[in-house]
Design an enzyme around this catalytic site. Sequence first.
Site, PDB file in Angstrom:
ATOM      1  N   GLY A 273       0.966  -1.333   0.177  1.00  0.00           N
ATOM      2  CA  GLY A 273       0.116  -0.039   0.108  1.00  0.00           C
ATOM      3  C   GLY A 273       0.971   1.082   0.024  1.00  0.00           C
ATOM      4  O   GLY A 273       1.083   1.834  -0.996  1.00  0.00           O
ATOM      5  N   ARG A 274       1.247   1.475   1.200  1.00  0.00           N
ATOM      6  CA  ARG A 274       2.195   2.794   1.367  1.00  0.00           C
ATOM      7  C   ARG A 274       3.441   2.810   0.388  1.00  0.00           C
ATOM      8  O   ARG A 274       3.519   4.069  -0.184  1.00  0.00           O
ATOM      9  CB  ARG A 274       2.675   2.513   2.829  1.00  0.00           C
ATOM     10  CG  ARG A 274       3.574   3.998   3.136  1.00  0.00           C
ATOM     11  CD  ARG A 274       4.422   3.681   4.528  1.00  0.00           C
ATOM     12  NE  ARG A 274       3.668   2.950   5.432  1.00  0.00           N
ATOM     13  CZ  ARG A 274       2.924   3.480   6.726  1.00  0.00           C
ATOM     14  NH1 ARG A 274       2.818   4.690   6.707  1.00  0.00           N
ATOM     15  NH2 ARG A 274       2.356   2.798   7.345  1.00  0.00           N
ATOM     16  N   CYS A 340     -10.042  21.168  17.906  1.00  0.00           N
ATOM     17  CA  CYS A 340     -10.113  21.460  19.473  1.00  0.00           C
ATOM     18  C   CYS A 340      -9.524  20.284  20.015  1.00  0.00           C
ATOM     19  O   CYS A 340     -10.282  19.619  21.007  1.00  0.00           O
ATOM     20  CB  CYS A 340     -11.376  21.903  19.813  1.00  0.00           C
ATOM     21  SG  CYS A 340     -12.181  23.404  18.792  1.00  0.00           S
ATOM     22  N   GLU A 341      -8.267  19.982  19.936  1.00  0.00           N
ATOM     23  CA  GLU A 341      -7.734  18.848  20.536  1.00  0.00           C
ATOM     24  C   GLU A 341      -6.093  19.292  20.468  1.00  0.00           C
ATOM     25  O   GLU A 341      -5.577  19.632  19.627  1.00  0.00           O
ATOM     26  CB  GLU A 341      -7.804  17.573  19.931  1.00  0.00           C
ATOM     27  CG  GLU A 341      -9.260  16.910  19.782  1.00  0.00           C
ATOM     28  CD  GLU A 341      -9.224  15.516  19.770  1.00  0.00           C
ATOM     29  OE1 GLU A 341      -8.124  14.732  20.393  1.00  0.00           O
ATOM     30  OE2 GLU A 341     -10.395  14.724  19.483  1.00  0.00           O
TER      31      GLU A 341
HETATM   32  N1  LLP Z   1      -2.163  -5.993   3.541  1.00  0.00           N
HETATM   33  C1  LLP Z   1      -2.919  -6.111   4.981  1.00  0.00           C
HETATM   34  C2  LLP Z   1      -3.585  -7.232   5.435  1.00  0.00           C
HETATM   35  C3  LLP Z   1      -2.756  -4.944   5.515  1.00  0.00           C
HETATM   36  O1  LLP Z   1      -3.475  -4.995   6.911  1.00  0.00           O
HETATM   37  C4  LLP Z   1      -2.190  -3.707   5.160  1.00  0.00           C
HETATM   38  C5  LLP Z   1      -2.096  -2.658   5.901  1.00  0.00           C
HETATM   39  C6  LLP Z   1      -1.510  -3.772   3.875  1.00  0.00           C
HETATM   40  C7  LLP Z   1      -1.573  -5.085   3.204  1.00  0.00           C
HETATM   41  C8  LLP Z   1      -0.713  -2.619   3.239  1.00  0.00           C
HETATM   42  O2  LLP Z   1       0.287  -2.301   4.314  1.00  0.00           O
HETATM   43  P1  LLP Z   1       1.261  -1.103   3.587  1.00  0.00           P
HETATM   44  O3  LLP Z   1       2.102  -1.683   2.476  1.00  0.00           O
HETATM   45  O4  LLP Z   1       0.522  -0.161   3.227  1.00  0.00           O
HETATM   46  O5  LLP Z   1       2.140  -0.764   4.806  1.00  0.00           O
HETATM   47  N2  LLP Z   1      -2.647   3.811   9.030  1.00  0.00           N
HETATM   48  C9  LLP Z   1      -1.516   3.315   9.281  1.00  0.00           C
HETATM   49  C10 LLP Z   1      -1.055   1.994   8.401  1.00  0.00           C
HETATM   50  C11 LLP Z   1      -1.985   0.933   8.701  1.00  0.00           C
HETATM   51  C12 LLP Z   1      -2.023  -0.162   7.761  1.00  0.00           C
HETATM   52  C13 LLP Z   1      -2.903  -1.435   7.776  1.00  0.00           C
HETATM   53  N3  LLP Z   1      -2.782  -2.527   7.181  1.00  0.00           N
HETATM   54  C14 LLP Z   1      -0.709   4.351   8.958  1.00  0.00           C
HETATM   55  O6  LLP Z   1      -0.823   5.534   8.573  1.00  0.00           O
HETATM   56  O7  LLP Z   1       0.735   4.329   9.094  1.00  0.00           O
END
Ligand code: LLP
Length: 410
Positions: A273-274, A340-341
Site C-alpha cells: 500500500g504505502r 480542538c484537541e
Molecule cells: N495487507 C494487509 C492485510 C494490511 O492490513 C495492510 C495494512 C496492507 C496489506 C498494506 O500495508 P502497507 O504496505 O501500506 O504498509 N494507517 C497506518 C497504516 C495501517 C496499515 C494497515 N494495514 C499508517 O498510517 O501508518
Amino acid sequence: VIHYKKGIAFLEKVSLQDLAQQFGTPLFVYSQSLLQDRCKEIKEAFASHPTKVCYALKANSNIALLKFIFSMGIGADVVSGGELEKALLAGALPEQIVFSGVGKTVSEIELALKKHIFSFNVESVEEIQLIGTIAKQMSQSVSISLRINPNINVKTNPYIATGLYRTKFGFPESQIAEALQSLRECPELKLKGLSCHLGSQIHQLLPYTQATRRLRKLADELRAQGHAIETLDVGGGFGVDYHGKPSHSLDAYAKAIQKEVKDTDYGLLIEPGRSLVAEAGILVSTVLFTKHNPYKHFVIVDASMTELIRPALYEAFHPIEPCLKRKGKLCKVDIVGPVCETSDFLGTSRLLPPLQRGDLVWIGFCGAYGSSMSSNYNVRPRAAEVLVSSKEVKQVCKREALADLWKRET
Ligand code: LLP
C-alpha cells in the site's frame, strides 16, 4: 518530490501556489510520474518469480489513482465491500483481487462471491464456516488462503504491527489443525494458499525472510496432506523513509522474499500500500495565524488531523516546508491545525523560515493514509485532491460541500 525555482515550490511542472489559488486549501496533490515510478519499481523487483501484486486500497482509494495503478497490471487487496466495489469500478480484474480482513460481513462475502474474486484471506474458524455456508447457498466453489499469525516482531509503531499473538490477526500455527478440520466440513472451499501480513512501515528485511520461510514450510506440510497450495501471500508493509533518507529499495524486499521460494513452484502474492503511494502525495495548507506564548511558537494552518491523522495517532513524522522560502532567521515552531484537541498537530519543534498569515506550506508523504483516513470531525469538509502530470492538472476529488456533511441526517 518538491523542487524549488527562485524560492517557489513546484511539483512536476506546476507551482503549489498556483494549485492552491485554483483549488483552495487544504489540498492533496499527487504526482503521476512518482506513482508510475513506484508501480514500475515494484513490478520489476518481483518480476523474476511469478508474483501477483495486489495494491492495498486502504492506503489511498482515490479512483483516478486506482485506475492508473490497475492500468499498470496491478491487482487489488481489499478489506471491505466498499473497497471491493471501488476496485471493480476503477477497473481491477476480479481474478486479481484478494479480500483480506478479520471481520467480513455476510453481504461483503456474497458480493465477493458474485464478483468471482481470486481469493479470500481467512482469519478465523467462524469465518471459514460462514464463507462455507454462503458458498454452498450460492453453489459456488471458492479459493481461500489461511492467514497465519507467525508471531514475528517487527520494529514499527505497535498500533500497526500485526504479526504478533497479542493482535487479533490470523491463525497461530497451533490452531491450523482446527482450521483444517473446519475446512473438511466445507467442500466448497478450496485451500489454495497461505498468507500473512507482519505490519506496516517495516524497514527490516529479516522478518520477511522469516515469514516467507515459515509459510513455505507450512505449505510443504499441507501439500503433503493433499492440499493444493499454490500461492504464498507475504502481505505488504514495505517501509518508506519519511525523512527522505535512503532506505531499502523494493528490490531488496523482493530479493529477501524470493530467496525463500526459488526452486519451488509456489507463486507469490504481495499487498503493498504505502510503498506505492506515500511519496507521490503531498498536502498543501494555508497559514491561518501565527501565535506565540512564553514557551512556544505556533503556526496554525488550515489542515488538521482531519486530513492527516498520522501524527496524532502514531506520532508519525511528516516533513513540512514553506511553499515560498522567505529569507530570515529559522524559528522553532509547532505546526498545528484548527481542531480542538491538543493532539491536533502536524509537526512539532520544526525549524522553519519565517511564516506569516496567508503563507502556504506543504506536508510531504501524504499519498498514503492521508485522504483515506480523513474525517469530518469538527464538521470539516474533506479536502479536494488533484493529480499532476508534468504541466497538466486534473481535479480527481472535489472538496466536500458543507451541505454534504449533514444531508444524511434527519
Ligand atoms: N495487507 C494487509 C492485510 C494490511 O492490513 C495492510 C495494512 C496492507 C496489506 C498494506 O500495508 P502497507 O504496505 O501500506 O504498509 N494507517 C497506518 C497504516 C495501517 C496499515 C494497515 N494495514 C499508517 O498510517 O501508518
